[in-house]
Design a protein around this motif. Structure first.
Motif, PDB file in Angstrom:
ATOM      1  N   VAL A 132       0.859  -1.179   0.000  1.00  0.00           N
ATOM      2  CA  VAL A 132       0.000   0.000   0.000  1.00  0.00           C
ATOM      3  C   VAL A 132       0.896   1.230   0.000  1.00  0.00           C
ATOM      4  O   VAL A 132       2.126   1.126  -0.039  1.00  0.00           O
ATOM      5  CB  VAL A 132      -0.938   0.017   1.228  1.00  0.00           C
ATOM      6  N   GLY A 133       0.303   2.432   0.050  1.00  0.00           N
ATOM      7  CA  GLY A 133       1.146   3.617  -0.008  1.00  0.00           C
ATOM      8  C   GLY A 133       0.461   4.861   0.524  1.00  0.00           C
ATOM      9  O   GLY A 133      -0.702   4.842   0.926  1.00  0.00           O
ATOM     10  N   THR A 134       1.209   5.951   0.519  1.00  0.00           N
ATOM     11  CA  THR A 134       0.727   7.294   0.853  1.00  0.00           C
ATOM     12  C   THR A 134       1.100   8.209  -0.300  1.00  0.00           C
ATOM     13  O   THR A 134       2.184   8.078  -0.872  1.00  0.00           O
ATOM     14  CB  THR A 134       1.387   7.811   2.150  1.00  0.00           C
ATOM     15  N   ILE A 135       0.211   9.125  -0.666  1.00  0.00           N
ATOM     16  CA  ILE A 135       0.492  10.091  -1.732  1.00  0.00           C
ATOM     17  C   ILE A 135       0.308  11.494  -1.158  1.00  0.00           C
ATOM     18  O   ILE A 135      -0.673  11.749  -0.448  1.00  0.00           O
ATOM     19  CB  ILE A 135      -0.455   9.918  -2.934  1.00  0.00           C
ATOM     20  N   PHE A 136       1.241  12.406  -1.464  1.00  0.00           N
ATOM     21  CA  PHE A 136       1.111  13.771  -0.956  1.00  0.00           C
ATOM     22  C   PHE A 136       1.442  14.803  -2.029  1.00  0.00           C
ATOM     23  O   PHE A 136       2.223  14.551  -2.948  1.00  0.00           O
ATOM     24  CB  PHE A 136       1.993  13.995   0.282  1.00  0.00           C
ATOM     25  N   SER A 137       0.808  15.953  -1.889  1.00  0.00           N
ATOM     26  CA  SER A 137       0.955  17.061  -2.822  1.00  0.00           C
ATOM     27  C   SER A 137       1.072  18.355  -2.026  1.00  0.00           C
ATOM     28  O   SER A 137       0.312  18.564  -1.075  1.00  0.00           O
ATOM     29  CB  SER A 137      -0.261  17.107  -3.752  1.00  0.00           C
ATOM     30  N   ILE A 138       2.013  19.219  -2.394  1.00  0.00           N
ATOM     31  CA  ILE A 138       2.278  20.450  -1.641  1.00  0.00           C
ATOM     32  C   ILE A 138       2.154  21.657  -2.572  1.00  0.00           C
ATOM     33  O   ILE A 138       2.747  21.679  -3.658  1.00  0.00           O
ATOM     34  CB  ILE A 138       3.679  20.429  -1.006  1.00  0.00           C
ATOM     35  N   TYR A 139       1.362  22.639  -2.134  1.00  0.00           N
ATOM     36  CA  TYR A 139       1.189  23.886  -2.875  1.00  0.00           C
ATOM     37  C   TYR A 139       1.536  25.078  -1.981  1.00  0.00           C
ATOM     38  O   TYR A 139       1.367  25.021  -0.759  1.00  0.00           O
ATOM     39  CB  TYR A 139      -0.259  24.068  -3.321  1.00  0.00           C
ATOM     40  N   ARG A 140       1.946  26.142  -2.606  1.00  0.00           N
ATOM     41  CA  ARG A 140       2.072  27.424  -1.927  1.00  0.00           C
ATOM     42  C   ARG A 140       0.698  28.087  -1.966  1.00  0.00           C
ATOM     43  O   ARG A 140       0.084  28.178  -3.033  1.00  0.00           O
ATOM     44  CB  ARG A 140       3.107  28.294  -2.629  1.00  0.00           C
ATOM     45  N   ARG A 141       0.187  28.511  -0.836  1.00  0.00           N
ATOM     46  CA  ARG A 141      -1.144  29.096  -0.788  1.00  0.00           C
ATOM     47  C   ARG A 141      -1.226  30.338  -1.668  1.00  0.00           C
ATOM     48  O   ARG A 141      -0.229  31.045  -1.870  1.00  0.00           O
ATOM     49  CB  ARG A 141      -1.546  29.430   0.648  1.00  0.00           C
ATOM     50  N   VAL A 142      -2.410  30.634  -2.188  1.00  0.00           N
ATOM     51  CA  VAL A 142      -2.585  31.802  -3.051  1.00  0.00           C
ATOM     52  C   VAL A 142      -3.211  32.960  -2.292  1.00  0.00           C
ATOM     53  O   VAL A 142      -3.140  34.106  -2.731  1.00  0.00           O
ATOM     54  CB  VAL A 142      -3.438  31.461  -4.295  1.00  0.00           C
ATOM     55  N   THR A 143      -3.837  32.680  -1.154  1.00  0.00           N
ATOM     56  CA  THR A 143      -4.386  33.754  -0.323  1.00  0.00           C
ATOM     57  C   THR A 143      -3.298  34.298   0.600  1.00  0.00           C
ATOM     58  O   THR A 143      -2.228  33.705   0.731  1.00  0.00           O
ATOM     59  CB  THR A 143      -5.584  33.243   0.514  1.00  0.00           C
ATOM     60  N   GLU A 144      -3.588  35.402   1.238  1.00  0.00           N
ATOM     61  CA  GLU A 144      -2.577  36.108   2.035  1.00  0.00           C
ATOM     62  C   GLU A 144      -2.237  35.337   3.313  1.00  0.00           C
ATOM     63  O   GLU A 144      -3.117  34.979   4.091  1.00  0.00           O
ATOM     64  CB  GLU A 144      -3.112  37.499   2.414  1.00  0.00           C
ATOM     65  N   PRO A 145      -0.922  35.068   3.542  1.00  0.00           N
ATOM     66  CA  PRO A 145      -0.531  34.447   4.818  1.00  0.00           C
ATOM     67  C   PRO A 145      -1.005  35.294   5.995  1.00  0.00           C
ATOM     68  O   PRO A 145      -0.964  36.527   5.936  1.00  0.00           O
ATOM     69  CB  PRO A 145       0.996  34.422   4.734  1.00  0.00           C
ATOM     70  N   GLY A 146      -1.476  34.638   7.011  1.00  0.00           N
ATOM     71  CA  GLY A 146      -2.010  35.353   8.167  1.00  0.00           C
ATOM     72  C   GLY A 146      -3.519  35.417   8.162  1.00  0.00           C
ATOM     73  O   GLY A 146      -4.135  35.750   9.171  1.00  0.00           O
ATOM     74  N   THR A 147      -4.131  35.087   7.007  1.00  0.00           N
ATOM     75  CA  THR A 147      -5.592  35.019   6.911  1.00  0.00           C
ATOM     76  C   THR A 147      -6.014  33.552   6.904  1.00  0.00           C
ATOM     77  O   THR A 147      -5.198  32.667   6.633  1.00  0.00           O
ATOM     78  CB  THR A 147      -6.098  35.703   5.629  1.00  0.00           C
ATOM     79  N   PRO A 148      -7.268  33.261   7.219  1.00  0.00           N
ATOM     80  CA  PRO A 148      -7.720  31.859   7.196  1.00  0.00           C
ATOM     81  C   PRO A 148      -7.546  31.235   5.814  1.00  0.00           C
ATOM     82  O   PRO A 148      -7.784  31.883   4.793  1.00  0.00           O
ATOM     83  CB  PRO A 148      -9.200  31.962   7.574  1.00  0.00           C
ATOM     84  N   VAL A 149      -7.102  29.992   5.775  1.00  0.00           N
ATOM     85  CA  VAL A 149      -6.932  29.292   4.513  1.00  0.00           C
ATOM     86  C   VAL A 149      -8.301  29.145   3.838  1.00  0.00           C
ATOM     87  O   VAL A 149      -9.322  29.001   4.508  1.00  0.00           O
ATOM     88  CB  VAL A 149      -6.258  27.922   4.753  1.00  0.00           C
ATOM     89  N   MET A 151     -10.714  27.654   0.227  1.00  0.00           N
ATOM     90  CA  MET A 151     -10.808  26.578  -0.749  1.00  0.00           C
ATOM     91  C   MET A 151      -9.922  26.846  -1.962  1.00  0.00           C
ATOM     92  O   MET A 151      -9.330  25.911  -2.533  1.00  0.00           O
ATOM     93  CB  MET A 151     -12.265  26.388  -1.188  1.00  0.00           C
ATOM     94  N   GLU A 152      -9.811  28.119  -2.365  1.00  0.00           N
ATOM     95  CA  GLU A 152      -9.001  28.431  -3.546  1.00  0.00           C
ATOM     96  C   GLU A 152      -7.532  28.081  -3.359  1.00  0.00           C
ATOM     97  O   GLU A 152      -6.791  27.882  -4.332  1.00  0.00           O
ATOM     98  CB  GLU A 152      -9.127  29.918  -3.914  1.00  0.00           C
ATOM     99  N   ASP A 153      -7.067  27.964  -2.118  1.00  0.00           N
ATOM    100  CA  ASP A 153      -5.688  27.557  -1.867  1.00  0.00           C
ATOM    101  C   ASP A 153      -5.455  26.106  -2.274  1.00  0.00           C
ATOM    102  O   ASP A 153      -4.332  25.713  -2.594  1.00  0.00           O
ATOM    103  CB  ASP A 153      -5.333  27.734  -0.385  1.00  0.00           C
ATOM    104  N   PHE A 154      -6.518  25.322  -2.268  1.00  0.00           N
ATOM    105  CA  PHE A 154      -6.421  23.905  -2.621  1.00  0.00           C
ATOM    106  C   PHE A 154      -6.769  23.638  -4.078  1.00  0.00           C
ATOM    107  O   PHE A 154      -6.253  22.702  -4.679  1.00  0.00           O
ATOM    108  CB  PHE A 154      -7.350  23.083  -1.718  1.00  0.00           C
ATOM    109  N   LEU A 155      -7.659  24.460  -4.647  1.00  0.00           N
ATOM    110  CA  LEU A 155      -8.127  24.217  -6.016  1.00  0.00           C
ATOM    111  C   LEU A 155      -7.179  24.867  -7.021  1.00  0.00           C
ATOM    112  O   LEU A 155      -7.550  25.769  -7.785  1.00  0.00           O
ATOM    113  CB  LEU A 155      -9.551  24.737  -6.194  1.00  0.00           C
ATOM    114  N   GLN A 156      -5.949  24.394  -7.033  1.00  0.00           N
ATOM    115  CA  GLN A 156      -4.939  24.893  -7.958  1.00  0.00           C
ATOM    116  C   GLN A 156      -4.580  23.810  -8.968  1.00  0.00           C
ATOM    117  O   GLN A 156      -4.638  22.615  -8.673  1.00  0.00           O
ATOM    118  CB  GLN A 156      -3.680  25.310  -7.204  1.00  0.00           C
ATOM    119  N   LYS A 157      -4.200  24.243 -10.163  1.00  0.00           N
ATOM    120  CA  LYS A 157      -3.750  23.286 -11.179  1.00  0.00           C
ATOM    121  C   LYS A 157      -2.508  22.551 -10.689  1.00  0.00           C
ATOM    122  O   LYS A 157      -1.702  23.076  -9.918  1.00  0.00           O
ATOM    123  CB  LYS A 157      -3.422  24.014 -12.484  1.00  0.00           C
ATOM    124  N   GLY A 158      -2.329  21.335 -11.182  1.00  0.00           N
ATOM    125  CA  GLY A 158      -1.189  20.518 -10.790  1.00  0.00           C
ATOM    126  C   GLY A 158       0.157  21.136 -11.116  1.00  0.00           C
ATOM    127  O   GLY A 158       1.154  20.867 -10.440  1.00  0.00           O
TER     128      GLY A 158
END
Length: 338
Positions: A132-149, A151-158
């Motif tokens: 079996v396995g684990t899969i992970f993906s890391i993005y840089r958030r698009v909203t301003e750091p310091g504000t609540p995360v 959905m748009e931070d996750f809905l980014q193109k690969g």
């Protein structure tokens, strides 16, 4: 033992910090969190049978799939490890309906990264002692750091991923990952709990001899997929190819990346949008494949260019050796209205 074997994952991260586009210290802590969590999950996977953590919980996840006990355990382990490093502001998991906001502590409110994860891919195989396995993906958030995360931070193109990888828990445990500068694999030495560089600069053969697909669903496949399977089975040129299917994306892809081959999970008459999840299965595997010289698409267009519209979005998936994926796409294009 070669010099390569003595290089640990920790040392490799430090050596390659210049390759990371944004902040080397943050990447180091993030990968270290994943490394730690993988060791804990590996321990639980190895003792699953004697610790009575095989089988189903009795619940279903957001996909309507029965949750295994190890699904829930692995999910909790990774969330806990990632939450403690103060570099992640949000996590999205296959096992959670919505994304998880990591509450601010100390400097955590300035965290710039979100992680999407499939904590235990192929978990139903645990009961029969299959990889079996684990899969992970890391993005840089698009909203301003310091504000609540958001959905748009996750809905980014690969193509926006800053790192992606997987862990395979098999005859040996490996972490394979990329930060956009090639693909490297590290094997765990369980006697001392350290990952060592075992597969530097992995490259997928342009053409392989393996095709991986659940042929039990053949009658439900699009005509283009049926025609490609027949092509794979013909006795001509370098064919027939060998059919190999484990039922764990990580395991199937890992074998094909090393040996050369194609993995296909197409749409079906019962699942017209496909079954695999774009954000935490297909995108990270696609980035790794492309960085290793392979190719990934939904049968028509590049996976990494698809604009996500929902967290648990599903897509058809064709991935592996570049020439084999291209050939499969040719069959799909011929039958686009089928």
């Amino acid at each position: 033992m070669s010099e390569q074997t003595f290089r640990t994952l920790g040392e490799f991260i430090i050596e390659k910090q210049e390759d990371f586009k944004y902040s080397s210290g943050e990447l180091s802590r993030l990968i270290s969190a994943i490394r730690l969590a993988s060791k804990v999950v590996n321990r639980e996977v190895n003792k699953a049978g004697i610790a009575n953590i095989i089988g189903q919980v009795g619940n279903q996840n957001i996909q309507g799939e029965d949750q295994q006990k190890l699904d829930v355990l692995a999910n909790n382990i990774f969330i806990e490890a990632l939450s403690q490093r103060e570099v992640v502001c949000g996590i999205a998991s296959e096992e959670s309906d919505d994304f998880i906001e990591i509450k601010a502590t100390n400097n955590a409110h300035l965290s710039k990264y979100v992680v999407l994860i499939d904590p235990l891919d192929g978990s139903s195989n645990i009961d029969v002692n299959v990889s079996v396995g684990t899969i992970f993906s890391i993005y840089r958030r698009v909203t301003e750091p310091g504000t609540p995360v958001q959905m748009e931070d996750f809905l980014q193109k690969g193509i926006k991923q800053v790192a992606a990888g997987y862990i395979v828990y098999g005859s040996s445990t490996m972490i394979v990952y990329t930060t956009g500068n090639g693909v490297n694999g590290f094997t765990l030495d369980p006697s001392i709990g350290t990952y060592y560089l075992s597969h530097p600069n992995i490259k997928i053969p342009t053409v392989g001899k393996i095709y991986s697909i659940n042929e039990g669903n053949y009658i439900k496949f699009p005509q283009g997929v049926k025609d490609y399977i027949k092509y794979c089975q013909l006795e001509e040129e370098d064919r027939p190819y060998t059919s190999r299917y484990i039922g764990s994306l990580v395991s199937d892809f890992h074998r094909n990346m090393i040996k050369g081959g194609i993995y296909i999970y197409p749409s079906t008459s019962h699942s017209p949008k496909g079954k695999l999840r774009l954000l935490y299965e297909c995108n990270p595997i696609a980035l790794i494949a492309e960085q290793a010289g392979g190719k990934c698409s939904d049968g028509f267009k590049r996976i990494l260019e698809i604009q996500p519209t929902e967290l648990h979005q599903r897509v058809p998936f064709f991935c592996g050796s570049a020439a084999m994926v291209t050939k499969a796409e040719e069959f799909m294009a011929k039958n686009i209205n089928s």
